[in-house]
Design a protein around this motif. Structure first.
Motif, mmCIF file in Angstrom:
data_model
loop_
_atom_site.group_PDB
_atom_site.id
_atom_site.type_symbol
_atom_site.label_atom_id
_atom_site.label_comp_id
_atom_site.label_asym_id
_atom_site.label_seq_id
_atom_site.Cartn_x
_atom_site.Cartn_y
_atom_site.Cartn_z
ATOM 1 N N TYR A 88 -84.003 -4.386 77.732
ATOM 2 C CA TYR A 88 -84.547 -3.187 78.357
ATOM 3 C C TYR A 88 -83.522 -2.551 79.301
ATOM 4 C CZ TYR A 88 -87.444 -0.110 81.180
ATOM 5 O OH TYR A 88 -87.940 0.986 81.835
ATOM 6 N N GLN A 89 -82.810 -3.374 80.059
ATOM 7 C CA GLN A 89 -81.807 -2.847 80.991
ATOM 8 C C GLN A 89 -80.639 -2.211 80.239
ATOM 9 O OE1 GLN A 89 -81.413 -6.640 82.966
ATOM 10 N NE2 GLN A 89 -82.299 -5.814 84.874
ATOM 11 N N VAL A 90 -80.246 -2.801 79.112
ATOM 12 C CA VAL A 90 -79.199 -2.200 78.276
ATOM 13 C C VAL A 90 -79.660 -0.832 77.808
ATOM 14 C CG1 VAL A 90 -77.938 -2.378 76.090
ATOM 15 C CG2 VAL A 90 -78.171 -4.396 77.560
ATOM 16 N N ARG A 91 -80.893 -0.771 77.326
ATOM 17 C CA ARG A 91 -81.447 0.494 76.845
ATOM 18 C C ARG A 91 -81.441 1.544 77.953
ATOM 19 N NH1 ARG A 91 -87.438 1.722 74.313
ATOM 20 N NH2 ARG A 91 -87.266 3.965 74.567
ATOM 21 N N ARG A 92 -81.887 1.181 79.149
ATOM 22 C CA ARG A 92 -81.929 2.118 80.272
ATOM 23 C C ARG A 92 -80.529 2.630 80.627
ATOM 24 N NH1 ARG A 92 -85.755 4.932 81.388
ATOM 25 N NH2 ARG A 92 -85.225 4.978 83.562
ATOM 26 N N GLN A 93 -79.537 1.728 80.595
ATOM 27 C CA GLN A 93 -78.164 2.149 80.873
ATOM 28 C C GLN A 93 -77.694 3.169 79.834
ATOM 29 O OE1 GLN A 93 -75.945 1.434 83.373
ATOM 30 N NE2 GLN A 93 -77.614 0.416 84.432
ATOM 31 N N LEU A 94 -77.988 2.909 78.569
ATOM 32 C CA LEU A 94 -77.567 3.824 77.502
ATOM 33 C C LEU A 94 -78.305 5.159 77.599
ATOM 34 C CD1 LEU A 94 -77.225 1.310 74.542
ATOM 35 C CD2 LEU A 94 -75.402 2.342 75.912
ATOM 36 N N GLU A 95 -79.581 5.109 77.959
ATOM 37 C CA GLU A 95 -80.331 6.352 78.160
ATOM 38 C C GLU A 95 -79.725 7.164 79.299
ATOM 39 O OE1 GLU A 95 -84.299 4.933 78.863
ATOM 40 O OE2 GLU A 95 -84.855 5.123 76.748
ATOM 41 N N GLY B 87 -86.772 -16.450 78.400
ATOM 42 C CA GLY B 87 -88.156 -16.818 78.570
ATOM 43 C C GLY B 87 -88.918 -16.132 79.681
ATOM 44 N N LYS B 88 -88.285 -15.699 80.755
ATOM 45 C CA LYS B 88 -89.018 -15.061 81.849
ATOM 46 C C LYS B 88 -89.629 -13.754 81.368
ATOM 47 C CE LYS B 88 -87.095 -16.813 86.098
ATOM 48 N NZ LYS B 88 -86.411 -16.496 87.338
ATOM 49 N N GLY B 89 -90.937 -13.771 81.184
ATOM 50 C CA GLY B 89 -91.621 -12.565 80.712
ATOM 51 C C GLY B 89 -91.181 -12.162 79.325
ATOM 52 N N GLY B 90 -90.650 -13.122 78.561
ATOM 53 C CA GLY B 90 -90.193 -12.824 77.215
ATOM 54 C C GLY B 90 -88.880 -12.073 77.165
#
Length: 176
Positions: A20-27, A61-64
């Motif tokens: 998710y963080q990778v996606r946000r950076q790319l966005e 594993g933390k929150g998937g």
């Protein structure tokens, strides 16, 4: 060479991130627009590159959410893939060129309507992209990210100039 692969590896240069963080950076960089990144491919790419040893799983594993870090091999792979992008000239694949190829299949009124319609779309895209200049920095993007927007604006303006010329040529029966 996959642009998405380079973008993922490059995003991880600054430290470990989850998908998710990778996606946000790319966005934030606007990669969804200028690089046509399919965000579903980010998660697959992260997993695949971890299997290849380019990424290390540093937390699982933390929150998937799995957190990935760049391995030494991944850092090498990033630079190996990045540098040719600076030197290789590749064609820009644009469906508009398919339309141009068959412009002679349209009647003059339809062709004029299509080119004028494209001009309007281009003008709106230029205005929208110009408004976006500088906005990415407010969300933490480095200022050089605007250079992608400036390049995009230049390409849109070139196409707009072609459309303006084409309208006159169609009206004067010089095209098709």
């Amino acid at each position: 060479m996959s642009s998405t692969r380079v973008l993922i590896l490059g995003t991880l240069l600054d430290g470990p991130l989850n998908g998710y963080q990778v996606r946000r950076q790319l966005e934030m960089m606007g990669a969804d627009i200028w690089a046509n990144v399919a965000y579903g491919s980010i998660y697959h790419g992260l997993s695949k590159m971890a299997d290849e040893g380019l990424l290390d799983v540093v937390e699982s594993g933390k929150g998937g959410k799995t957190v990935y870090a760049l391995s030494d091999d991944g850092r090498f792979e990033f630079y190996r893939l990045l540098m040719p992008f600076w030197y290789e000239i590749k064609p820009i694949v644009d469906p508009f060129q398919v339309a141009l190829t068959f412009m002679d299949r349209l009647g003059k009124p339809d062709l004029l309507a299509a080119v004028r319609g494209r001009k309007e779309q281009l003008q709106m895209a230029i205005a929208m992209t110009e408004r976006a200049l500088g906005s990415k920095q407010r969300h933490g993007a480095p200022r050089h990210i605007d250079e992608n927007l400036k390049l995009n604006i230049g390409m849109l303006k070139a196409q707009l100039e072609w459309c303006e010329d084409a309208v006159q040529k169609v009206e004067d029966d010089e095209l098709p």
